[in-house]
Scaffold this motif. Structure first.
Motif, PDB file in Angstrom:
ATOM      1  N   SER A 183      19.524  23.100  81.985  1.00 43.42           N
ATOM      2  CA  SER A 183      20.820  23.308  82.635  1.00 43.42           C
ATOM      3  C   SER A 183      20.672  23.146  84.145  1.00 43.42           C
ATOM      4  O   SER A 183      21.584  22.645  84.814  1.00 43.42           O
ATOM      5  CB  SER A 183      21.350  24.693  82.318  1.00 43.42           C
ATOM      6  OG  SER A 183      21.330  24.944  80.932  1.00 43.42           O
ATOM      7  N   ASP A 213      17.474  27.113  80.892  1.00 45.69           N
ATOM      8  CA  ASP A 213      18.194  26.669  79.697  1.00 45.69           C
ATOM      9  C   ASP A 213      19.253  27.703  79.344  1.00 45.69           C
ATOM     10  O   ASP A 213      18.927  28.830  78.983  1.00 45.69           O
ATOM     11  CB  ASP A 213      17.208  26.495  78.538  1.00 45.69           C
ATOM     12  CG  ASP A 213      17.878  26.042  77.251  1.00 45.69           C
ATOM     13  OD1 ASP A 213      17.204  26.030  76.208  1.00 45.69           O
ATOM     14  OD2 ASP A 213      19.080  25.702  77.280  1.00 45.69           O
ATOM     15  N   ASN A 214      20.520  27.340  79.469  1.00 49.32           N
ATOM     16  CA  ASN A 214      21.625  28.241  79.120  1.00 49.32           C
ATOM     17  C   ASN A 214      22.245  27.896  77.771  1.00 49.32           C
ATOM     18  O   ASN A 214      23.242  28.480  77.383  1.00 49.32           O
ATOM     19  CB  ASN A 214      22.744  28.144  80.168  1.00 49.32           C
ATOM     20  CG  ASN A 214      22.318  28.674  81.511  1.00 49.32           C
ATOM     21  OD1 ASN A 214      21.535  29.608  81.574  1.00 49.32           O
ATOM     22  ND2 ASN A 214      22.810  28.080  82.574  1.00 49.32           N
ATOM     23  N   SER A 215      21.656  26.952  77.054  1.00 54.90           N
ATOM     24  CA  SER A 215      22.353  26.388  75.898  1.00 54.90           C
ATOM     25  C   SER A 215      22.447  27.325  74.714  1.00 54.90           C
ATOM     26  O   SER A 215      23.316  27.192  73.883  1.00 54.90           O
ATOM     27  CB  SER A 215      21.659  25.094  75.458  1.00 54.90           C
ATOM     28  OG  SER A 215      20.331  25.377  75.051  1.00 54.90           O
ATOM     29  N   SER A 239      25.115  31.552  86.396  1.00 49.40           N
ATOM     30  CA  SER A 239      24.506  30.503  85.560  1.00 49.40           C
ATOM     31  C   SER A 239      23.229  29.943  86.129  1.00 49.40           C
ATOM     32  O   SER A 239      22.537  29.174  85.478  1.00 49.40           O
ATOM     33  CB  SER A 239      25.504  29.369  85.347  1.00 49.40           C
ATOM     34  OG  SER A 239      25.829  28.785  86.609  1.00 49.40           O
ATOM     35  N   GLN A 248      20.022  33.026  78.761  1.00 47.40           N
ATOM     36  CA  GLN A 248      19.241  32.227  79.690  1.00 47.40           C
ATOM     37  C   GLN A 248      17.756  32.306  79.376  1.00 47.40           C
ATOM     38  O   GLN A 248      17.240  33.342  79.020  1.00 47.40           O
ATOM     39  CB  GLN A 248      19.508  32.677  81.134  1.00 47.40           C
ATOM     40  CG  GLN A 248      19.177  34.129  81.401  1.00 47.40           C
ATOM     41  CD  GLN A 248      17.761  34.350  81.870  1.00 47.40           C
ATOM     42  OE1 GLN A 248      17.049  33.413  82.135  1.00 47.40           O
ATOM     43  NE2 GLN A 248      17.354  35.591  81.969  1.00 47.40           N
TER      44      GLN A 248
END
Lengths: 113, 113
Positions: free
Chosen positions: A30, A93-95, B98, A99
């Protein structure tokens, strides 16, 4: 498992030279962060890149995020002794709805006066 | 702001002893982390917390425990110290956004003999 490979692991150059260090992965991130760590201290954030292809400049340091958001590079122009340290990249990586931050093992840079 | 503070700076433990590494942040960050850093191995996540009362295991949690009773404090407990726990320990914090940009403390160098 997400892995971040940094290269080279060690770099010793003369003051005034230019250099580039790399951070590569097979995973998409991300965003990607670069930190510098000096001996006996904790890492300090230099920059975060978010968009594929993004280029950020911090004085003599230029950071680039790969188009596919899997890799990044750090270029230092006219290196100075004060640039000496361990450079760490970290992929975010926030997917997965949470996180996950993965750190590379770093590039140890020595700039000789 | 002091940022992230850690105590002690150095500690030598005998095998089987216990100790608590202290970590405090004054930035009102929700997220806090504990890492260990070993030569050539990079930063490995031990435990993390997304807020007071909530903790979760990272990559290498065995032999460690944490608690998060306040937003500011995130102590790391070592029970029955082993030589494999000889390392440099870093606490970090980040805002709940984020980017997850982390602010690190100065580290605790622990030797178990």
């Amino acid at each position: 498992t997400q892995l971040l490979e940094q290269s080279p692991q060690f770099l010793s150059i003369q003051e005034g030279e230019n250099l580039t260090v790399y951070c590569n992965s097979s995973s998409v991130f991300s965003s990607l962060q670069w930190y510098r760590q000096e001996p006996g201290e904790g890492p300090v954030l230099l920059v975060t890149v978010v968009t594929g292809g993004e280029v950020k400049k911090l004085k003599r340091l230029t950071f680039q995020f790969g188009d596919a958001r899997k890799d990044s590079s750090l270029h230092i122009t006219a290196a100075q002794p004060g640039d000496t340290g361990l450079y760490l990249c970290a992929g975010v990586d926030n997917s997965g709805g949470y996180q996950k931050v993965t750190f590379g093992i770093g590039t140890k840079l020595q700039v000789i006066p | 702001n002091a940022g992230v503070t850690q105590t002690p700076k150095f500690r030598i433990l005998k095998i089987g002893q216990s100790m608590t590494l202290q970590c405090t942040q004054d930035m009102n960050h929700n997220y806090m982390y504990w890492y260990r850093q070993d030569p050539g191995m990079g930063l490995k996540l031990i435990y993390y917390s997304v807020g007071a009362g909530i903790t979760d295991k990272g990559e290498v949690p065995n032999g460690y425990n944490v608690s998060r009773s306040t937003t500011e404090d995130f102590p790391l407990r070592l029970e029955l110290a082993a030589p494999s726990q000889t390392s440099v320990y870093f606490c970090a914090s980040s805002k709940r956004d984020s980017l997850y940009e982390q602010y690190f403390g100065p580290g605790t160098r622990l030797t178990v003999t």
